[in-house]
Design a protein around this motif. Structure first.
Motif, PDB file in Angstrom:
ATOM      1  N   UNK A  82      66.102  25.956  94.606  1.00  0.00           N
ATOM      2  CA  UNK A  82      66.661  26.708  93.485  1.00  0.00           C
ATOM      3  C   UNK A  82      66.394  28.190  93.602  1.00  0.00           C
ATOM      4  N   UNK A  83      65.173  28.545  94.056  1.00  0.00           N
ATOM      5  CA  UNK A  83      64.831  29.961  94.206  1.00  0.00           C
ATOM      6  C   UNK A  83      65.590  30.605  95.361  1.00  0.00           C
ATOM      7  N   UNK A  84      65.632  29.941  96.507  1.00  0.00           N
ATOM      8  CA  UNK A  84      66.288  30.527  97.676  1.00  0.00           C
ATOM      9  C   UNK A  84      67.800  30.620  97.510  1.00  0.00           C
ATOM     10  N   UNK A  85      68.400  29.553  96.945  1.00  0.00           N
ATOM     11  CA  UNK A  85      69.852  29.517  96.783  1.00  0.00           C
ATOM     12  C   UNK A  85      70.306  30.088  95.448  1.00  0.00           C
ATOM     13  N   UNK A  86      69.338  30.493  94.626  1.00  0.00           N
ATOM     14  CA  UNK A  86      69.631  31.026  93.291  1.00  0.00           C
ATOM     15  C   UNK A  86      70.502  30.044  92.505  1.00  0.00           C
ATOM     16  N   UNK A  87      70.086  28.782  92.566  1.00  0.00           N
ATOM     17  CA  UNK A  87      70.806  27.694  91.913  1.00  0.00           C
ATOM     18  C   UNK A  87      70.226  27.478  90.509  1.00  0.00           C
ATOM     19  N   UNK A  88      71.013  27.787  89.501  1.00  0.00           N
ATOM     20  CA  UNK A  88      70.522  27.710  88.126  1.00  0.00           C
ATOM     21  C   UNK A  88      70.200  26.276  87.716  1.00  0.00           C
ATOM     22  N   UNK A  89      71.010  25.321  88.150  1.00  0.00           N
ATOM     23  CA  UNK A  89      70.791  23.914  87.773  1.00  0.00           C
ATOM     24  C   UNK A  89      69.426  23.417  88.259  1.00  0.00           C
ATOM     25  N   UNK A  90      69.106  23.699  89.523  1.00  0.00           N
ATOM     26  CA  UNK A  90      67.820  23.275  90.080  1.00  0.00           C
ATOM     27  C   UNK A  90      66.665  24.004  89.408  1.00  0.00           C
ATOM     28  N   UNK A  91      66.858  25.274  89.122  1.00  0.00           N
ATOM     29  CA  UNK A  91      65.806  26.044  88.468  1.00  0.00           C
ATOM     30  C   UNK A  91      65.560  25.547  87.045  1.00  0.00           C
ATOM     31  N   UNK A  92      66.634  25.195  86.342  1.00  0.00           N
ATOM     32  CA  UNK A  92      66.482  24.654  84.988  1.00  0.00           C
ATOM     33  C   UNK A  92      65.819  23.279  85.015  1.00  0.00           C
ATOM     34  N   UNK A  93      66.151  22.482  86.041  1.00  0.00           N
ATOM     35  CA  UNK A  93      65.493  21.178  86.193  1.00  0.00           C
ATOM     36  C   UNK A  93      63.996  21.354  86.419  1.00  0.00           C
ATOM     37  N   UNK A  94      63.648  22.272  87.317  1.00  0.00           N
ATOM     38  CA  UNK A  94      62.242  22.556  87.590  1.00  0.00           C
ATOM     39  C   UNK A  94      61.529  23.045  86.331  1.00  0.00           C
ATOM     40  N   UNK A  95      62.116  24.019  85.663  1.00  0.00           N
ATOM     41  CA  UNK A  95      61.510  24.621  84.474  1.00  0.00           C
ATOM     42  C   UNK A  95      61.377  23.588  83.354  1.00  0.00           C
ATOM     43  N   UNK A  96      62.448  22.815  83.110  1.00  0.00           N
ATOM     44  CA  UNK A  96      62.421  21.816  82.043  1.00  0.00           C
ATOM     45  C   UNK A  96      61.389  20.731  82.285  1.00  0.00           C
ATOM     46  N   UNK A  97      61.244  20.308  83.539  1.00  0.00           N
ATOM     47  CA  UNK A  97      60.262  19.267  83.862  1.00  0.00           C
ATOM     48  C   UNK A  97      58.837  19.778  83.673  1.00  0.00           C
ATOM     49  N   UNK A  98      58.581  21.014  84.102  1.00  0.00           N
ATOM     50  CA  UNK A  98      57.249  21.599  83.912  1.00  0.00           C
ATOM     51  C   UNK A  98      56.930  21.730  82.419  1.00  0.00           C
ATOM     52  N   UNK A  99      57.923  22.151  81.623  1.00  0.00           N
ATOM     53  CA  UNK A  99      57.721  22.256  80.168  1.00  0.00           C
ATOM     54  C   UNK A  99      57.404  20.879  79.576  1.00  0.00           C
ATOM     55  N   UNK A 100      58.147  19.866  80.019  1.00  0.00           N
ATOM     56  CA  UNK A 100      57.925  18.495  79.522  1.00  0.00           C
ATOM     57  C   UNK A 100      56.518  18.011  79.863  1.00  0.00           C
ATOM     58  N   UNK A 101      56.079  18.237  81.111  1.00  0.00           N
ATOM     59  CA  UNK A 101      54.741  17.819  81.531  1.00  0.00           C
ATOM     60  C   UNK A 101      53.671  18.552  80.725  1.00  0.00           C
ATOM     61  N   UNK A 102      53.891  19.847  80.519  1.00  0.00           N
ATOM     62  CA  UNK A 102      52.940  20.657  79.741  1.00  0.00           C
ATOM     63  C   UNK A 102      52.821  20.131  78.302  1.00  0.00           C
ATOM     64  N   UNK A 103      53.955  19.855  77.660  1.00  0.00           N
ATOM     65  CA  UNK A 103      53.941  19.342  76.284  1.00  0.00           C
ATOM     66  C   UNK A 103      53.326  17.943  76.232  1.00  0.00           C
ATOM     67  N   UNK A 104      53.569  17.150  77.267  1.00  0.00           N
ATOM     68  CA  UNK A 104      52.988  15.805  77.325  1.00  0.00           C
ATOM     69  C   UNK A 104      51.471  15.880  77.422  1.00  0.00           C
ATOM     70  N   UNK A 105      50.969  16.768  78.279  1.00  0.00           N
ATOM     71  CA  UNK A 105      49.525  16.967  78.405  1.00  0.00           C
ATOM     72  C   UNK A 105      48.914  17.417  77.074  1.00  0.00           C
TER      73      UNK A 105
END
Length: 270
Positions: A82-105
């Motif tokens: 996502x970072x190298x290809x500047x792919x918004x979908x992959x970056x949003x997936x990464x960001x959303x999953x990290x947010x979910x894990x953080x809220x779960x913790x």
């Protein structure tokens, strides 16, 4: 001389490659966890007979390693590409999953604080289920032995919990040599012995309870962990804060890069 301005010139290279570096660590760690998990499973013959996965009623530590590896590998891959290809979908997936894990913790920490009795009952049930499967999996066995040896404890609530295991159960009709005993990790170590006596717990529970504390630890591991936590609260809090800061940093990098990419696309639309 005419200079061309590329469409992605406004995307910060600093954030782009910092996020890539952040995720390459995730990806490599995920690869390491997956490799370790698959190797452990191959050593136990699980890869040739997958029914062994469901045959264990307690926790197979390798499953936990594989789950962590899959999550880290997937997140690292999504973040890097996502970072190298500047792919918004992959970056949003990464960001959303990290947010979910953080809220779960965060939710788990709050629930553990508010519902301590319920958590204690679940931990007790979890420990007892793993005692039942103590001899069924070498990794689980090593974890329980380490837990008992390090915390100077035996069983969930006490040594009698080892009746949950068919090999140690005093009432069982089994002819196991370990019957009415405890694992060697419950034994009080003798400083004079340089070699671990793996038979030190044999028949110990056939003796009167007043003699147990001369040979084995009589405190349950749940009580030992409850006593350990207040003594090490700053270490636990420090680890939790460090992990949380790393997650927040990753979220910040991903959101900043997404904003840059969206701003460039919006400017190019005009």
């Amino acid at each position: 001389m005419h200079y061309y301005r590329y469409s992605n010139a406004e995307v910060s290279c600093w954030y782009k490659y910092l996020l890539f570096s952040y995720n390459i660590v995730f990806w490599l760690a995920g690869v390491a966890f997956l490799a370790a998990g698959l190797w452990a499973w191959s050593e136990k013959g699980v890869l040739s007979d997958l029914t062994k996965v469901t045959g264990l009623h307690g926790l197979d530590p390798v499953v936990l390693v594989l789950v962590v590896g899959i999550v880290m590998f997937t997140l690292g891959f999504a973040g890097c590409v996502g970072a190298l290809r500047e792919n918004i979908c992959l970056l949003k997936f990464f960001c959303g999953t990290i947010v979910f894990i953080f809220l779960l913790e965060l939710a788990v920490a709050v629930m553990a604080f508010l519902f301590q009795d319920w958590v204690r009952d679940r931990v007790k049930e979890f420990f007892e289920n793993n005692i039942k499967s103590y001899r069924d999996d070498i990794d689980l066995q090593n974890i329980i032995d380490s837990l008992q040896r390090i915390n100077h404890c035996c069983g969930a609530q006490g040594p009698e919990d080892w009746d949950f295991n068919i090999y140690f159960d005093c009432k069982s009709e089994s002819k196991s040599r370990e019957k009415c005993g405890v694992p060697f990790s419950c034994c009080i170590p003798d400083p004079a012995q340089k070699v671990v006596n793996t038979q030190c717990g044999y028949d110990i529970r056939k003796k009167s309870k007043s003699q147990w504390d001369e040979h084995i630890f009589v405190k349950g591991c749940i009580h030992a962990l409850e006593a350990w936590l207040p003594r090490n609260i700053y270490i636990v809090a420090g680890v939790f804060i460090a992990i949380s800061l790393l997650q927040i940093f990753g979220i910040f990098l991903a959101r900043t890069l997404i904003s840059d990419i969206e701003a460039v696309k919006a400017s190019n639309a005009f």
